[in-house]
Design an enzyme around this catalytic site. Structure first.
Site, PDB file in Angstrom:
ATOM      1  N   THR A   1      -5.728   7.938  -4.772  1.00 10.42           N
ATOM      2  CA  THR A   1      -5.697   7.959  -3.307  1.00 10.42           C
ATOM      3  C   THR A   1      -4.618   8.907  -2.793  1.00 10.42           C
ATOM      4  OG1 THR A   1      -6.523   5.719  -3.184  1.00 10.42           O
ATOM      5  CG2 THR A   1      -5.343   6.499  -1.258  1.00 10.42           C
TER       6      THR A   1
ATOM      7  N   GLU B   1       0.836  -1.208   0.000  1.00 10.25           N
ATOM      8  CA  GLU B   1       0.000   0.000   0.000  1.00 10.25           C
ATOM      9  C   GLU B   1       0.867   1.253   0.000  1.00 10.25           C
ATOM     10  OE1 GLU B   1      -2.670  -1.006  -1.078  1.00 10.25           O
ATOM     11  OE2 GLU B   1      -4.137  -0.280   0.371  1.00 10.25           O
TER      12      GLU B   1
HETATM   13  N1  HSE Z   1      -8.233   4.747   4.388  1.00 10.31           N
HETATM   14  C1  HSE Z   1      -7.795   5.032   3.058  1.00 10.31           C
HETATM   15  C2  HSE Z   1      -8.171   6.448   2.712  1.00 10.31           C
HETATM   16  C3  HSE Z   1      -8.466   4.085   2.112  1.00 10.31           C
HETATM   17  O1  HSE Z   1      -9.296   6.845   3.024  1.00 10.31           O
HETATM   18  O2  HSE Z   1      -7.347   7.171   2.158  1.00 10.31           O
HETATM   19  C4  HSE Z   1      -8.124   4.313   0.681  1.00 10.31           C
HETATM   20  O3  HSE Z   1      -8.800   3.355  -0.104  1.00 10.31           O
END
Ligand code: HSE
Length: 300
Positions: free
Chosen positions: A183, A130
């Site tokens: 993201t 990640e």
């Molecule tokens: N927790 C992460 C975010 C998940 O909200 O950035 C991304 O899929």
């Protein structure tokens, strides 16, 4: 000497639980095939379904990079494997695309090597994946992709993952509008500081949501699905976000929010037919506005 694994998409945050709550969907998901080969080293044989967007360099692709870390960790860096990654879900969708690929790869290599590690012991390698994919090692996608169901990341240091039972009848409607929200960008725009009054509202809701899931209290689950910290900022990047919420709530959703960092959105419902109706209603609405989308319905 070949293992073929599917790992599912995930919805993280579950509205108020930024970086701490997530759940696995039935579909979509990614597939990884890992095969033993004679020459030592990890090769990325093929990647399909990504429109050429993912790195082909084995040290930069999250699947092969985490397989390399895993093999180093178990002292088998001399192993020869070739990896095929078949993506069946959109990248940059907020549905845990990188997590599904990474988890499928790690599960596959662990099985190929005779299960030297438990599922939970695979998590730190998935977190590294990640970090490579979006610049931060958040666990709220990889944990449910690996363990299934709903998971709480109680803490990151050390990593403490707690499975949360779902009520017997809980479903998710998920819609992915075809708009790209990486993201990495969606994380950078969040304010680093939270006002105490907002923190109080947020942790009340997180506790309420978890209590509602344990108590099978659908009313409590619904009224706890509020996010005063992250959603107001991220919603700006998602076209028609508040209208999609209104449509979902009018159609009987318990609660509604952003999936991951968006642009996907999701609703929890008590019944499958409600989830089906919500997915259809939102998709039709988006189509009318010229926005293409994918829709899913899943048990939780
Ligand atoms: N927790 C992460 C975010 C998940 O909200 O950035 C991304 O899929």
């Amino acid at each position: 000497n070949q293992v073929h694994v599917f790992a599912p998409a995930t919805v993280a945050n579950i509205v108020c639980g930024y970086d701490v709550l997530g759940f696995a969907l039935d579909e979509p998901g990614d597939e990884v095939v890992i095969r033993r080969i004679d020459p030592p080293g990890v090769q990325l044989k093929e990647v399909t379904g990504d429109d050429g967007r993912l790195p082909r360099d084995p040290s930069k692709n999250t699947v092969s990079a985490s397989v390399i870390s895993f093999l180093n960790h178990i002292g088998r860096a001399d192993t020869g494997v070739e990896i095929s990654l078949h993506k069946h879900m959109p990248i940059g969708s907020g549905l845990g695309s990188s997590a599904a690929s990474t988890v499928a790869g790690l599960f596959a290599i662990n099985a190929l090597m005779g299960h030297p590690l438990s599922r939970r012991e695979l998590l730190p390698f998935a977190l590294q994946g990640e970090e490579l994919a979006c610049g931060h090692g958040h666990a709220d996608n990889v944990a449910p992709a690996l363990l299934g169901g709903i998971t709480l990341i109680r803490g990151y240091d050390p990593l403490d993952v707690v499975p949360i039972p779902a009520p017997p009848s809980l479903f998710a409607s998920v819609v992915f509008p075809h708009v790209d929200v990486p993201t990495r960008d969606a994380r950078q725009m969040i304010r680093a500081k939270v006002a105490l009054k907002d923190a109080v509202i947020q942790w009340g809701n997180i506790a309420g949501l978890v209590a509602g899931l344990f108590a099978h209290d659908y009313e409590l689950i619904g009224r706890s699905m509020r996010d005063v910290v992250i959603e107001p900022t991220r919603a700006i990047l998602i076209p028609e976000f508040y209208e999609m919420r209104r449509l979902a709530m009018d159609a009987g959703a318990l609660g509604f929010g952003i999936s991951g960092s968006g642009p996907s959105v999701f609703a929890f419902t008590q019944h499958r037919d409600t989830a089906t109706r919500i997915t259809k209603t939102i998709q039709e609405y988006l189509t009318e506005r010229g926005i293409e989308s994918n829709g899913y319905v899943s048990g939780v």
